[in-house]
Write an enzyme that holds these catalytic residues in place. Structure first.
Site, PDB file in Angstrom:
ATOM      1  N   GLY A   1       0.793  -1.228   0.000  1.00  0.00           N
ATOM      2  CA  GLY A   1       0.000   0.000   0.000  1.00  0.00           C
ATOM      3  C   GLY A   1       0.821   1.273   0.000  1.00  0.00           C
ATOM      4  O   GLY A   1       0.302   2.344   0.241  1.00  0.00           O
ATOM      5  N   CYS A   2       2.139   1.139  -0.275  1.00  0.00           N
ATOM      6  CA  CYS A   2       2.963   2.336  -0.368  1.00  0.00           C
ATOM      7  C   CYS A   2       3.419   2.518  -1.810  1.00  0.00           C
ATOM      8  O   CYS A   2       3.659   1.552  -2.505  1.00  0.00           O
ATOM      9  CB  CYS A   2       4.206   2.221   0.497  1.00  0.00           C
ATOM     10  SG  CYS A   2       3.836   1.929   2.213  1.00  0.00           S
ATOM     11  N   GLN A   3       3.567   3.782  -2.185  1.00  0.00           N
ATOM     12  CA  GLN A   3       4.049   4.041  -3.534  1.00  0.00           C
ATOM     13  C   GLN A   3       5.546   3.795  -3.649  1.00  0.00           C
ATOM     14  O   GLN A   3       6.058   3.480  -4.708  1.00  0.00           O
ATOM     15  CB  GLN A   3       3.726   5.478  -3.924  1.00  0.00           C
ATOM     16  CG  GLN A   3       3.240   5.568  -5.348  1.00  0.00           C
ATOM     17  CD  GLN A   3       2.965   6.985  -5.755  1.00  0.00           C
ATOM     18  OE1 GLN A   3       3.875   7.814  -5.832  1.00  0.00           O
ATOM     19  NE2 GLN A   3       1.715   7.280  -6.023  1.00  0.00           N
TER      20      GLN A   3
END
Lengths: 407, 144
Positions: free
Chosen positions: B53-55
């Site tokens: 869920g992190c870029q």
């Protein structure tokens, strides 16, 4: 046609007056979704204020008004893309929905074990995953046309992939991640030599060029309203009658049926066979308003303006030391993707955001092409008719600030 | 040395951030903090330790020793590394119970709201969630 008047155009988009973190909004995320002109907003408000009613059903006054408006919108779109018949224009929720419809219905009818479907390495996940899943479902094979280091579709490799097993070619008109314009006319011609149908993902293409589906001779063309200054939740699947007639429906329910008994159901005629349930009437009317608005300005003028912005931005970026432009196709539209030295796009995006500038960072829902360049993602600025050169200067200043902070 | 309670460290950080007049100073400080992050062992930079869920890719690891949790982390993105460092500064060497009971209220207080939106690029929420999951796992293990 009137000369291109950027001041007048900007005044038509109320959101451009708002502030973000105390700065005037600079909206450069148009490849994700475009802002809406007042006429589109008015179309929605008018519909709910005066004409809201379910369509194709009632004999009452409002239902007839709403139905006419909805079908007039279909005609507007038919004329805009120069489809031969109005019923070749199917309303969907968007490009993704249109491609999923096609992957299901076309797949059911025409794809069998051992068949092959060709896509390119530039595809948005929406024009990749539905085909991947279809291939799994039917034991068919997905073939990928590679790109060169400029981010261009390699036509010779495409020719090599074509075979008697190929049952469909599905490619983007314009890449959302890099802006490369694919040679779709050549692709369609080549595929048609073998009687292979071609679907064009026009999510970006419809925004940055005039589209004439008869001249292109594509068999399917899919696009969304919301990138074309229209509301979210509406899109179009154009398809040639011969295919649409033969394909089974995608979703079942009201509207798409003709006769229903407990034992048997016959389907409605085109386009209603593919439009089960109550459609997004407000968005369709908004799309009608958006296309009329674009026609009033002229897509050629819009394209020319966006191209000047793209060139200006690219040149200015290149003057900054350490900037790397990702995707330098000779034919490009609407989008500049780049990296600032070794700075992670997320870091850059977080800071640029604080200047009130909306850009996109990451893989742009096109992971395979980002992996091709062996980078964690890009920073993407994408342009629309209302953007001006001052806004690009503000972006350039923000990029310089980012460099200062992280280097 | 006795570790200060979560709330005391949170108050210290809120106090430090109160001095910054503009957002750029705040981010510069977060970037600086990234340099102090207890660096994760390079061998532990595995897909298992990746926060989803992190870029940007961010790895978080935790160990349970003598009743307290030891965190280490790293990220490709400098701001994300700083945010990880900030969280670890508060939660490192605390007991699983204290971590689970914390509402991470300093995050809201620091005006890092844009990192808390349910956005696809968001990392902070996922990191907090992962810290709590570690704490929960250690608590469960210890009570057996």
């Amino acid at each position: 046609m009137n000369p291109f008047d950027i001041q007048k155009i900007r005044a038509d988009f109320p959101i451009l007056d708002r502030e973000v973190y105390g700065n005037k909004l600079v909206y450069l995320d148009n490849a994700a979704t475009a802002q809406k002109p007042q006429v589109v907003i008015d179309a929605i408000v008018d519909y709910y204020t005066w004409n809201n009613s379910n369509i194709h059903r009632g004999v009452h006054y409002l239902s007839q008004i709403a139905t006419s408006a909805y079908e007039d919108a279909r005609e507007t779109i038919r004329a805009y893309i120069n489809a031969k018949e109005k019923y070749e224009v199917i309303f969907t929720k968007g490009t993704t929905d249109a491609i999923n419809l096609l992957a299901y219905s076309f797949g059911e009818k025409y794809i069998h074990a051992g068949d092959e479907i060709i896509v390119s390495a530039l595809e948005h996940h929406s024009n990749l995953v539905p085909w991947q899943i279809l291939c799994q479902r039917k034991q068919a094979k997905l073939k990928i046309v590679p790109v060169n280091d400029k981010g261009e579709f390699i036509f010779e490799e495409f020719e090599k992939l074509l075979s008697s097993k190929t049952k469909l070619v599905a490619v983007a008109h314009i890449s959302n991640a890099l802006g490369s314009i694919n040679p779709i006319k050549k692709i369609i011609k080549k595929a048609h030599e073998r009687n292979i149908p071609v679907m064009i993902d026009g999510a970006q293409g419809i925004v940055h060029s005039a589209v004439d589906v008869q001249e292109l001779d594509c068999d399917f063309y899919a696009f969304s309203g919301h990138k074309l200054y229209a509301p979210m939740g509406v899109g179009v699947l154009y398809g040639k009658e011969q295919y649409l007639e033969e394909m089974p429906p995608y979703q079942m329910g009201g509207e798409m049926v003709d006769q229903v008994s407990y034992q048997h159901t016959t389907y409605n005629r085109l386009p209603f066979k593919f439009e089960a349930g109550t459609p997004n009437v407000e968005a369709v009317l908004g799309l009608n308003a958006a296309i009329n608005y674009i026609k009033g300005i002229g897509i050629e003028q819009i394209y020319r303006h966006e191209n000047e912005l793209l060139k200006y931005a690219t040149n200015k970026l290149k003057k900054i030391e350490g900037i790397r432009i990702i995707g330098e196709a000779d034919q490009k539209a609407g989008v500049v993707s780049f990296l600032i030295g070794e700075i992670h796009p997320y870091d850059a995006g977080t800071i640029i955001d604080h200047f009130g500038i909306a850009i996109r960072t990451g893989h742009h829902c096109a992971q395979p092409i980002i992996d091709h360049f062996k980078i964690p993602g890009t920073i993407r600025a994408s342009f629309a008719m209302y953007n001006n050169f001052d806004e690009i200067d503000l972006l350039i200043n923000a990029v310089k600030q980012v460099k200062k902070m992280f280097e | 040395m006795e570790v200060e309670s979560i709330r005391i460290i949170e108050d210290q950080i809120i106090e430090e951030f109160a001095h910054f007049e503009d957002w750029m100073d705040k981010y510069n400080y977060i970037i600086e903090m990234g340099k102090d992050v207890p660096k994760i062992d390079p061998d532990l930079k595995t897909d298992n330790n990746l926060i989803s869920g992190c870029q940007s890719r961010v790895w978080l690891h935790a160990e349970y020793k003598d009743g307290i949790v030891l965190f280490s982390a790293d990220s490709e993105a400098v701001i994300t590394r700083g945010l990880a460092s900030l969280l670890i500064r508060v939660m490192n060497k605390q007991t699983p119970e204290d971590i689970l009971n914390s509402d991470f209220f300093f995050v809201k207080k620091l005006g890092l709201k844009e990192h808390l939106s349910p956005n696809r690029s968001n990392g902070l929420v996922s990191m907090i969630k992962q810290m709590k999951l570690y704490a929960l796992a250690f608590q469960t293990k210890a009570s057996r």
